[in-house]
Motif scaffolding. Sequence first.
Motif, PDB file in Angstrom:
ATOM      1  N   ASP A  73       0.819  -1.212   0.000  1.00 27.30           N
ATOM      2  CA  ASP A  73       0.000   0.000   0.000  1.00 27.30           C
ATOM      3  C   ASP A  73       0.855   1.266   0.000  1.00 27.30           C
ATOM      4  OD1 ASP A  73      -2.291  -1.567   0.032  1.00 27.30           O
ATOM      5  OD2 ASP A  73      -2.380  -1.586   2.227  1.00 27.30           O
ATOM      6  N   ASN A  74       1.903   1.256  -0.808  1.00 21.51           N
ATOM      7  CA  ASN A  74       2.799   2.400  -0.984  1.00 21.51           C
ATOM      8  C   ASN A  74       3.552   2.775   0.303  1.00 21.51           C
ATOM      9  OD1 ASN A  74       3.721   3.858  -3.189  1.00 21.51           O
ATOM     10  ND2 ASN A  74       2.681   5.701  -2.521  1.00 21.51           N
ATOM     11  N   VAL A  75       3.767   1.783   1.184  1.00 24.06           N
ATOM     12  CA  VAL A  75       4.542   1.964   2.405  1.00 24.06           C
ATOM     13  C   VAL A  75       5.651   0.927   2.425  1.00 24.06           C
ATOM     14  CG1 VAL A  75       4.498   1.887   4.925  1.00 24.06           C
ATOM     15  CG2 VAL A  75       2.576   2.881   3.683  1.00 24.06           C
ATOM     16  N   LEU A  76       6.896   1.409   2.551  1.00 19.78           N
ATOM     17  CA  LEU A  76       8.052   0.525   2.637  1.00 19.78           C
ATOM     18  C   LEU A  76       8.348   0.293   4.111  1.00 19.78           C
ATOM     19  CD1 LEU A  76      11.013   0.079   0.565  1.00 19.78           C
ATOM     20  CD2 LEU A  76      11.588   0.895   2.826  1.00 19.78           C
ATOM     21  N   THR A  77       8.445  -0.978   4.510  1.00 19.95           N
ATOM     22  CA  THR A  77       8.701  -1.319   5.908  1.00 19.95           C
ATOM     23  C   THR A  77       9.977  -2.130   6.003  1.00 19.95           C
ATOM     24  OG1 THR A  77       6.333  -1.349   6.392  1.00 19.95           O
ATOM     25  CG2 THR A  77       7.772  -2.463   7.960  1.00 19.95           C
TER      26      THR A  77
END
Length: 147
Positions: A73-77
């Motif tokens: 969801d367009n979040v890099l973790t």
Amino acid sequence: MKLTQFDPFKEFQNMQKTFEYMNRLMQSVESAPEAPAVDFVPAVNTREADDAYYIEVDLPGVKKEDINIDVKDNVLTISGERNVEEERKEDDFYRVESVYGKFERSFSLPEDVDADKIEAEAKDGVLTVKIPKAQSVDKAPKKIEIK
């Protein structure tokens, strides 16, 4: 208007009640179980170049096998765990500042990235994540014909 007589001892009694309350509060905090140690929080540097965004994470002592990088969801973790290599029980330690435990850092990605081409490299205790910018579509003005 009602007049009341000033009683200085009443003020002292109120202060005493306040101190007794604070004393009970401090005793309850002291008797509480010890809080767990803070998890490892790695330092992060971010920068932008013409062709990509870069995230540099300080992870000394962390093996690359213990690091996970996910995009959702367009979040890099970036997550993982820094483990204790060996347990030493010696009496000559005065202070231990090494922190171990699980960590997780998340970054919202800009809309102009190509998530399929993200690369990561771990070298000398630093994880570098390269997030390429998407190839720009022709941004020249476009004339729209009216029908």
